[in-house]
Design a protein around this motif. Structure first.
Motif, short mmCIF file in Angstrom:
data_model
loop_
_atom_site.label_atom_id
_atom_site.label_comp_id
_atom_site.label_asym_id
_atom_site.label_seq_id
_atom_site.Cartn_x
_atom_site.Cartn_y
_atom_site.Cartn_z
N ALA A 195 28.11 70.61 55.69
CA ALA A 195 29.40 70.02 55.33
C ALA A 195 30.18 70.94 54.39
O ALA A 195 31.40 71.10 54.52
CB ALA A 195 29.19 68.65 54.70
N GLN A 196 29.47 71.54 53.43
CA GLN A 196 30.14 72.45 52.50
C GLN A 196 30.74 73.65 53.24
O GLN A 196 31.87 74.05 53.00
CB GLN A 196 29.15 72.91 51.43
CG GLN A 196 29.76 73.85 50.39
CD GLN A 196 28.75 74.25 49.34
OE1 GLN A 196 27.68 73.67 49.22
NE2 GLN A 196 29.09 75.27 48.56
N ARG A 197 29.95 74.23 54.17
CA ARG A 197 30.44 75.36 54.96
C ARG A 197 31.66 74.96 55.80
O ARG A 197 32.63 75.71 55.93
CB ARG A 197 29.33 75.88 55.88
CG ARG A 197 28.14 76.49 55.15
CD ARG A 197 28.45 77.92 54.74
NE ARG A 197 27.26 78.59 54.26
CZ ARG A 197 27.18 79.89 54.02
NH1 ARG A 197 28.24 80.66 54.23
NH2 ARG A 197 26.07 80.44 53.56
N LEU A 198 31.59 73.78 56.39
CA LEU A 198 32.70 73.31 57.23
C LEU A 198 33.95 73.08 56.39
O LEU A 198 35.08 73.42 56.82
CB LEU A 198 32.30 72.02 57.95
CG LEU A 198 31.20 72.16 59.00
CD1 LEU A 198 30.71 70.79 59.46
CD2 LEU A 198 31.70 72.95 60.21
N ASN A 199 33.78 72.53 55.20
CA ASN A 199 34.93 72.31 54.32
C ASN A 199 35.56 73.64 53.91
O ASN A 199 36.79 73.76 53.83
CB ASN A 199 34.51 71.52 53.08
CG ASN A 199 34.34 70.04 53.37
OD1 ASN A 199 35.06 69.48 54.19
ND2 ASN A 199 33.40 69.40 52.71
N GLU A 200 34.72 74.65 53.66
CA GLU A 200 35.24 75.97 53.30
C GLU A 200 36.01 76.58 54.47
O GLU A 200 37.04 77.26 54.26
CB GLU A 200 34.09 76.89 52.89
CG GLU A 200 33.42 76.48 51.58
CD GLU A 200 32.11 77.21 51.33
OE1 GLU A 200 31.69 77.99 52.23
OE2 GLU A 200 31.51 77.01 50.27
N ALA A 201 35.54 76.33 55.69
CA ALA A 201 36.19 76.91 56.87
C ALA A 201 37.50 76.23 57.21
O ALA A 201 38.40 76.85 57.79
CB ALA A 201 35.24 76.84 58.07
N GLU A 202 37.66 74.98 56.86
CA GLU A 202 38.83 74.20 57.28
C GLU A 202 40.05 74.43 56.40
O GLU A 202 41.17 74.06 56.79
CB GLU A 202 38.50 72.71 57.32
CG GLU A 202 37.70 72.29 58.52
CD GLU A 202 38.48 72.40 59.83
OE1 GLU A 202 39.69 72.68 59.78
OE2 GLU A 202 37.87 72.22 60.88
N LYS A 203 39.87 74.94 55.19
CA LYS A 203 41.00 75.18 54.29
C LYS A 203 41.84 73.92 54.09
O LYS A 203 43.06 73.91 54.28
CB LYS A 203 41.86 76.33 54.80
CG LYS A 203 41.09 77.64 54.99
CD LYS A 203 42.01 78.77 55.34
CE LYS A 203 41.23 80.03 55.66
NZ LYS A 203 40.29 80.44 54.64
N ALA A 204 41.16 72.83 53.77
CA ALA A 204 41.80 71.55 53.39
C ALA A 204 42.56 70.88 54.53
O ALA A 204 43.40 70.02 54.29
CB ALA A 204 42.73 71.75 52.20
N GLN A 205 42.26 71.25 55.78
CA GLN A 205 42.88 70.55 56.91
C GLN A 205 42.02 69.38 57.39
O GLN A 205 42.53 68.41 57.93
CB GLN A 205 43.11 71.53 58.06
CG GLN A 205 44.13 72.60 57.74
CD GLN A 205 44.31 73.57 58.88
OE1 GLN A 205 43.52 73.62 59.81
NE2 GLN A 205 45.39 74.35 58.82
N VAL A 206 40.72 69.52 57.25
CA VAL A 206 39.77 68.48 57.63
C VAL A 206 38.72 68.40 56.53
O VAL A 206 38.32 69.43 55.96
CB VAL A 206 39.10 68.79 58.99
CG1 VAL A 206 38.06 67.72 59.34
CG2 VAL A 206 40.13 68.89 60.09
N SER A 207 38.28 67.19 56.24
CA SER A 207 37.24 66.99 55.22
C SER A 207 35.95 66.52 55.89
O SER A 207 35.98 65.72 56.82
CB SER A 207 37.71 65.93 54.21
OG SER A 207 36.69 65.68 53.26
N TYR A 208 34.84 67.05 55.40
CA TYR A 208 33.52 66.66 55.91
C TYR A 208 32.68 66.11 54.77
O TYR A 208 32.79 66.57 53.62
CB TYR A 208 32.79 67.87 56.52
CG TYR A 208 33.43 68.40 57.78
CD1 TYR A 208 32.97 68.00 59.03
CD2 TYR A 208 34.49 69.31 57.72
CE1 TYR A 208 33.56 68.49 60.20
CE2 TYR A 208 35.09 69.79 58.88
CZ TYR A 208 34.61 69.38 60.11
OH TYR A 208 35.20 69.86 61.24
N ARG A 209 31.83 65.13 55.07
CA ARG A 209 30.90 64.58 54.08
C ARG A 209 29.65 64.09 54.78
O ARG A 209 29.64 63.92 56.02
CB ARG A 209 31.55 63.43 53.30
CG ARG A 209 31.84 62.20 54.14
CD ARG A 209 32.40 61.04 53.33
NE ARG A 209 31.43 60.50 52.39
CZ ARG A 209 31.55 59.32 51.79
NH1 ARG A 209 32.61 58.56 52.05
NH2 ARG A 209 30.64 58.89 50.95
N VAL A 210 28.61 63.83 54.00
CA VAL A 210 27.34 63.35 54.54
C VAL A 210 27.00 62.02 53.89
O VAL A 210 27.15 61.85 52.67
CB VAL A 210 26.20 64.37 54.27
CG1 VAL A 210 24.84 63.78 54.64
CG2 VAL A 210 26.44 65.65 55.06
#
Length: 463
Positions: free
Chosen positions: A246-261
Motif C-alpha cells: 500500500a505504501q509503494r502504491l501510494n508513492e506511485a499514485e502521487k495523491a491521485q488514488v489512496s490505498y490502505r490495508v
C-alpha cells in the motif's frame, strides 16, 4: 527505468512474486519425485480418470484395477498397528461395533447435553440458592448435586437428584428435579458414562487421543492456543507485506488514488445473498480509493489475502473462499456497504464488489493465500481430505473390517468406490482434487517472497 504506475506496480508484484508452492499442470510431471506409494498411485489414477472423463472417454479397465489395488494397499497401511492411521482405525472400530457407534454418536452431542443439564442444575442448586437454605441434609444434597454437575458425574447427579426428590420440605424444587430426572439429555449422558468403561470403547477413545487431545482437555486447550498464535503470526506477516505494498502504491499514485490495508474485514448481513458456508471474514484486505474524496467516501477492494498455516488448510478453505467471493459479488452496485474491521468501519462501493469474480482469472488478480510453512521437496499429490473420503467410503470400511477380523478380503469389493468417484456428485471434489490442489498452490505465496516482489516492483526491476 522510471517508477511504475500503481496498476502496473500491483500487476508486476502479483506476476513476479515467487510461487514456491506451485505444482505443474500435470500430476505425472512430479510423480517421478515420489517413491512409489499407494497414495501417489491413487492420486495419479484419479487424475487420469478425471482427464479421461473430461475428454468424454470411459477410463480404461486397467486404470480401475490400478486404483482398486492402490486403495487396498492404502487401507492396509492405515490399519498397521502402531504405525497406521489412528483416525481410520477408530472409524473401522466404530463401523464394526454397534456400541462404539452409539458412544461416538452420544459423544458428538455431549457438550450441548452437558450445558443443558448444568443449566437445569443451576436453577435448583446454584451456590447462591444453597446459601438461602438452612444448614442440613437438604443443603448438603444440593451441594452434592451441583458438584456432580461440575465434575460431569452424571450417574451420581441422577442419584442425588432422586435422593433430593424423596426429602421432606423440597416441594418448591420438586418440579425442577422431576424435569431434570426425566430430561433425555441426562439419560444420554448417563448412557455415555456407562459406555465409557467398555474395553472396546476405551480402545476407540485411545485411538482418537493419539490423533488429537480430547475436547476440553488441557492438551486440547494448549493446542488451540498454539494454533491461534500461529494463525495470528501468519496473518500479521501478510498484513505487514500488504501495508508495504500500500505504501509503494501510494508513492506511485502521487495523491491521485489512496490505498490502505484493513484486517478481519467482516461481511455485513445486508448483502442480499445467503451467507451460509461462505467466507464472511477476510483476514487482510488491500483497499483503494480515488481522490479527491467524494461527499460519501467509499473504497474498492483491490486484493484479498488469507493467512493459512499449511497447504492442506488452504485446500480445505478454497470452497468457502469461492462462496465468499460469490457472496460479495451479490452486492447491489448502487449501494455503499459498511464493513467492520479491526481498524474500524469501512464503506465499500457495491459496484466494485459486484464485479468480483470467482473464476480462475478473477482469483489470480484478486486473492492470495499467505503461508509461512516451508515448501515441501516432494509435494503430496493426494490431499488429506480426499484421502480421508476414500478411506471412509462404505466399501473401504467393510474391506478394512474384514482385514481387522483376519478374514479373507478381496480388493474387488472396493469397486463401488471407483464407480462413486466417476458418477457421484458427492465425489466430484475427489475427482477434481489435483486441479484444486494446483489452483490453491498457484494462489499461495510466502510473506517473504511477497515482500521481495513488492520491493523489486517498487524499484522498477520487477516489470
Amino acid at each position: 527505468m522510471p517508477p511504475l504506475s500503481a496498476p502496473l506496480l500491483l500487476d508486476a508484484t502479483l506476476r513476479t512474486v515467487a510461487r514456491r508452492y506451485r505444482l505443474p499442470a500435470s500430476a505425472a510431471a512430479i510423480s517421478k519425485l515420489h517413491p512409489a506409494s499407494p497414495a501417489t498411485t491413487l492420486a495419479l489414477a484419479i487424475e487420469q480418470a478425471r482427464a479421461a472423463t473430461a475428454r468424454g472417454e470411459t477410463p480404461a479397465a486397467a486404470l480401475k484395477d490400478r486404483f482398486i489395488d492402490a486403495l487396498a494397499q492404502l487401507i492396509r497401511e492405515a490399519l498397521r498397528a502402531g504405525a497406521g492411521d489412528p483416525v481410520f482405525q477408530a472409524m473401522v472400530m466404530r463401523h464394526r461395533a454397534a456400541h462404539v457407534r452409539e458412544y461416538a454418536s452420544l459423544s458428538a452431542g455431549a457438550g450441548q447435553d452437558g450445558r443443558q443439564v448444568r443449566q437445569a442444575v443451576n436453577a435448583i442448586a446454584h451456590p447462591g440458592r444453597q446459601q438461602r437454605i438452612a444448614p442440613g441434609p437438604q443443603r448438603e444434597a444440593l451441594a452434592r448435586l451441583h458438584a456432580s454437575a461440575s465434575a460431569s458425574s452424571w450417574s451420581a447427579l441422577h442419584d442425588t437428584a432422586r435422593t433430593l426428590l424423596d426429602m421432606q420440605g423440597i416441594a418448591n424444587e420438586a418440579p425442577g428435579l422431576t424435569r431434570l430426572l426425566d430430561d433425555p439429555a441426562l439419560k444420554r449422558l448417563q448412557r455415555l458414562e456407562a459406555l465409557a468403561s467398555d474395553d472396546l470403547v476405551r480402545q476407540y477413545q485411545t485411538l482418537w487421543d493419539r490423533h488429537a487431545p480430547r475436547a476440553g482437555s488441557a492438551g486440547a486447550n494448549a493446542q488451540g492456543v498454539t494454533a491461534r498464535q500461529r494463525g495470528a503470526a501468519t496473518e500479521a506477516l501478510a498484513a505487514q507485506a500488504l501495508r508495504a505494498l500500500a505504501q509503494r502504491l501510494n508513492e506511485a499514485e502521487k495523491a491521485q488514488v489512496s490505498y490502505r490495508v484493513v484486517t478481519s474485514m467482516r461481511v455485513p448481513a445486508s448483502i442480499p445473498a445467503t451467507h451460509e458456508r461462505a467466507k464472511t471474514e477476510w483476514d487482510v484486505v488491500l483497499l483503494r480509493q480515488v481522490l479527491p474524496i467524494a461527499e460519501t467516501p467509499a473504497w474498492d477492494i483491490c486484493l484479498l489475502a488469507e493467512a493459512k498455516a499449511s497447504v492442506d488448510a488452504a485446500t480445505t478453505d478454497l470452497p468457502k473462499l469461492l462462496r465468499g467471493l460469490r457472496l460479495l459479488a451479490h452486492a447491489d452496485k448502487d449501494v455503499v456497504y459498511a464493513f467492520e474491521t479491526q481498524q474500524g468501519t469501512v464503506r465499500l462501493h457495491g459496484a466494485a464488489l459486484s464485479a468480483l469474480r470467482a473464476d480462475a482469472d478473477g482469483l489470480a488478480g484478486t486473492v492470495l493465500y499467505c503461508c509461512d510453512a516451508p515448501a515441501e521437496p516432494r509435494p503430496r499429490l493426494l490431499g488429506a481430505a480426499s484421502r480421508m473420503q476414500l478411506l471412509s467410503a462404505q466399501a473401504s470400511l467393510e474391506f478394512a473390517s474384514a482385514l481387522a477380523h483376519a478374514q479373507a478380503a478381496d480388493p474387488a469389493a472396493l469397486a463401488p468406490v471407483w464407480h462413486q468417484l466417476l458418477e457421484s456428485p458427492r465425489w466430484r471434489s475427489v475427482l477434481n482434487q489435483y486441479p484444486t490442489l494446483r489452483q490453491v498452490r498457484e494462489l499461495m505465496v510466502h510473506p517473504d517472497d511477497l515482500m521481495a516482489a513488492i520491493n523489486r516492483a517498487g524499484d522498477g526491476t520487477g516489470a
